[in-house]
Design a protein around this motif. Structure first.
Motif, PDB file in Angstrom:
ATOM      1  N   VAL A  73      -9.162  12.599   7.484  1.00 49.59           N
ATOM      2  CA  VAL A  73     -10.671  11.894   7.720  1.00 49.59           C
ATOM      3  C   VAL A  73     -11.052  11.119   8.529  1.00 49.59           C
ATOM      4  O   VAL A  73     -10.757   9.550   8.341  1.00 49.59           O
ATOM      5  CB  VAL A  73     -11.977  12.197   6.380  1.00 49.59           C
ATOM      6  N   GLY A  74     -11.017  10.539  10.063  1.00 45.67           N
ATOM      7  CA  GLY A  74     -11.102   9.483  10.836  1.00 45.67           C
ATOM      8  C   GLY A  74      -9.575   8.654  11.145  1.00 45.67           C
ATOM      9  O   GLY A  74      -9.082   8.947  10.668  1.00 45.67           O
ATOM     10  N   GLY A  75     -10.199   7.319  11.151  1.00 48.29           N
ATOM     11  CA  GLY A  75      -9.037   6.507  11.741  1.00 48.29           C
ATOM     12  C   GLY A  75      -8.820   5.669  10.501  1.00 48.29           C
ATOM     13  O   GLY A  75      -8.076   5.196  10.389  1.00 48.29           O
ATOM     14  N   LYS A  76      -9.145   6.116   8.895  1.00 45.28           N
ATOM     15  CA  LYS A  76      -8.601   5.761   7.911  1.00 45.28           C
ATOM     16  C   LYS A  76      -8.155   6.031   6.998  1.00 45.28           C
ATOM     17  O   LYS A  76      -8.997   6.921   7.117  1.00 45.28           O
ATOM     18  CB  LYS A  76     -10.090   4.084   7.981  1.00 45.28           C
ATOM     19  N   MET A  77      -7.544   5.246   6.132  1.00 41.39           N
ATOM     20  CA  MET A  77      -6.903   5.999   4.830  1.00 41.39           C
ATOM     21  C   MET A  77      -8.446   6.384   4.071  1.00 41.39           C
ATOM     22  O   MET A  77      -9.687   5.444   3.745  1.00 41.39           O
ATOM     23  CB  MET A  77      -5.951   5.731   3.554  1.00 41.39           C
ATOM     24  N   SER A  78      -8.631   7.971   3.103  1.00 42.52           N
ATOM     25  CA  SER A  78      -9.714   8.066   2.458  1.00 42.52           C
ATOM     26  C   SER A  78      -9.004   9.266   1.112  1.00 42.52           C
ATOM     27  O   SER A  78      -7.947   9.134   0.920  1.00 42.52           O
ATOM     28  CB  SER A  78     -10.507   8.983   2.830  1.00 42.52           C
ATOM     29  N   TYR A  79      -9.312   9.175   0.202  1.00 41.95           N
ATOM     30  CA  TYR A  79      -9.360   9.741  -1.423  1.00 41.95           C
ATOM     31  C   TYR A  79      -8.006  11.191  -1.142  1.00 41.95           C
ATOM     32  O   TYR A  79      -7.366  10.811  -1.580  1.00 41.95           O
ATOM     33  CB  TYR A  79     -10.202   9.330  -2.227  1.00 41.95           C
ATOM     34  N   ALA A  80      -8.834  11.270  -0.095  1.00 43.85           N
ATOM     35  CA  ALA A  80      -7.846  12.523  -0.091  1.00 43.85           C
ATOM     36  C   ALA A  80      -6.659  12.678   0.641  1.00 43.85           C
ATOM     37  O   ALA A  80      -6.313  13.458   0.116  1.00 43.85           O
ATOM     38  CB  ALA A  80      -8.955  13.548   1.009  1.00 43.85           C
ATOM     39  N   ASP A  81      -6.089  11.839   1.496  1.00 48.40           N
ATOM     40  CA  ASP A  81      -4.944  11.173   1.800  1.00 48.40           C
ATOM     41  C   ASP A  81      -4.340  10.897   0.716  1.00 48.40           C
ATOM     42  O   ASP A  81      -3.193  11.307   0.762  1.00 48.40           O
ATOM     43  CB  ASP A  81      -4.981   9.814   2.715  1.00 48.40           C
ATOM     44  N   LEU A  82      -4.985  10.112  -0.144  1.00 51.08           N
ATOM     45  CA  LEU A  82      -4.538  10.024  -1.529  1.00 51.08           C
ATOM     46  C   LEU A  82      -3.338  10.543  -2.077  1.00 51.08           C
ATOM     47  O   LEU A  82      -2.828  11.463  -3.027  1.00 51.08           O
ATOM     48  CB  LEU A  82      -4.392   8.672  -2.350  1.00 51.08           C
ATOM     49  N   SER A  83      -4.949  11.682  -2.302  1.00 47.76           N
ATOM     50  CA  SER A  83      -4.971  13.473  -2.846  1.00 47.76           C
ATOM     51  C   SER A  83      -3.681  14.202  -2.219  1.00 47.76           C
ATOM     52  O   SER A  83      -2.647  15.232  -3.059  1.00 47.76           O
ATOM     53  CB  SER A  83      -6.089  13.553  -3.384  1.00 47.76           C
ATOM     54  N   LEU A  84      -3.117  13.731  -1.348  1.00 42.44           N
ATOM     55  CA  LEU A  84      -2.830  14.745  -0.491  1.00 42.44           C
ATOM     56  C   LEU A  84      -1.422  14.476  -0.620  1.00 42.44           C
ATOM     57  O   LEU A  84      -0.323  15.204  -1.089  1.00 42.44           O
ATOM     58  CB  LEU A  84      -2.926  15.011   0.998  1.00 42.44           C
ATOM     59  N   PHE A  85      -0.876  13.008  -0.125  1.00 37.81           N
ATOM     60  CA  PHE A  85       0.097  12.113  -0.956  1.00 37.81           C
ATOM     61  C   PHE A  85       0.592  12.923  -2.525  1.00 37.81           C
ATOM     62  O   PHE A  85       1.560  13.534  -2.709  1.00 37.81           O
ATOM     63  CB  PHE A  85      -0.557  10.985  -0.911  1.00 37.81           C
TER      64      PHE A  85
END
Lengths: 244, 244
Positions: free
Chosen positions: A167-179
């Motif tokens: 989402v957008g240009g910055k890391m969100s909690y969704a990126d952490l969860s996908l990791f």
């Protein structure tokens, strides 16, 4: 004041999505059930809070987060709640909504991954549902896992702000969860995950980018990160790692 | 402008939680896949939207809601999104968070109810997983269903604003969803649900109160309400209705 995170002390489980977010944000928290019983922590403290007869907003199950007098359950809701303060989500309602939608889809996939070893019921042992688990894992590895991963890949590919994050240009909690999801899939289904992830290079890059965030890297290398094991969501049972 | 709701046209399914909320609010909406193909609606319109290669926020699966240019998937996120405008949730962040937490727990229970007839995989027929379904239904009817219902009962009992609704003194989308959950349980598991609900009088009252809300009652009596059937989430297979 530090958050109190209440979750089972010996597994990553669903609590790990919250631990990762708090660690990545540098938010102070106490992992209550991993603390010393003599100091009023440990699993008894978790159980006391869970069963508190005076709680007007009782959580159904761990993980739950205590923020002063506020107690919040459900992994995705906890993330939605803490993310705004800790800049793990965009500020707009639309950005928060989209991030939550991705998180709930990650949660759906996590449920399906869990059910590969517990298709009949969570109150039974894996050993009591092995033939059923084999059938369920077949469907998960060959159909569901690739379908979900393709969806995440598509989101990154179409992100108007570039392909670094969901989402957008910055890391969100969704990126952490996908990791965390990719970590879990690689642990539980090394062959099937490798096969599916070979077709989703953008989310593999995203996974690696998240792993290199200094606070995340420090956490992963610390004793606070519980290793995967066969009591958690993602379990390494080689007989369930099926590739067609 | 009317919302466009995209969901399968022949079942209540997860889309029903959204239909109920929009109906209870009096919000204008088009149930796209139930419309006329000649007028550009029907299932082909749903599939076009779902597979739109230009969508930057593609939903993973129905239901999804189109609000002008915004497309939102995941039942609980759709409800969270529409509820504020249509007064189906309190205005405070804490009230919205608590309502969402209850909704996600309802969704967890709905998933478990669904999995009683599909423990092995959603891509297989029920007929191909009947022995497994029997084992899963046993655990659901005797353990999980009573546990979840007791939690909802407790929330109503402890609501500081009284025992009419789940959150505060006004009906929220979580009440509508709990109504729908109870309807589904009674359809799919008439004996097991009667047994469990006999110990949760407050949520039975809440269910009846929701059914009498004029817009809800009008909707339930209308042809817009699709009857339960054996293609949906809640299916009446008498062999799975187990009471100990």
């Amino acid at each position: 004041m530090a958050y109190e995170l209440h979750y089972w002390p010996t597994i990553q489980g669903r609590g790990e999505f919250v631990r990762l977010a708090l660690e990545a944000a540098g938010a102070p928290y106490i992992d209550v059930a991993r603390g010393d019983e003599a100091a009023g922590q440990g699993v008894p403290a978790l159980m006391r809070q869970l069963k508190d007869p005076k709680a007007v907003q009782p959580p159904f199950a761990p993980p739950f987060l205590k923020d002063g007098a506020v107690v919040i359950g459900q992994t995705a809701v906890i993330l939605h709640y803490v993310a705004l303060e800790w800049k793990l989500v965009g500020r707009s309602e639309q950005s928060r909504t989209w991030t939550q939608q991705i998180q709930l889809t990650i949660a759906d996939m996590v449920n399906e991954a869990h059910d590969t070893h517990h298709p009949i019921g969570i109150d039974l042992y894996y050993e009591d549902q092995k033939p059923e688990a084999l059938r369920r894992a077949q469907a998960f590895c060959t159909t569901r896992m690739p379908k979900y991963l393709q969806w995440f890949e598509q989101i990154v590919a179409r992100n108007p702000a570039g392909t670094r994050f969901l989402v957008g240009g910055k890391m969100s909690y969704a990126d952490l969860s996908l990791f965390q999801l990719i970590e879990g899939l690689r642990y539980a289904f090394p062959k099937a995950a490798a096969s599916a992830l070979a077709r989703t290079p953008l989310i593999v890059d995203l996974h690696d980018r998240v792993a290199e965030v200094p606070r995340v890297a420090a956490y992963l290398a610390s004793p606070r990160r519980i290793p995967f094991n066969e009591q958690g969501l993602f379990r390494c049972y080689p007989e369930l790692d099926l590739v067609t």
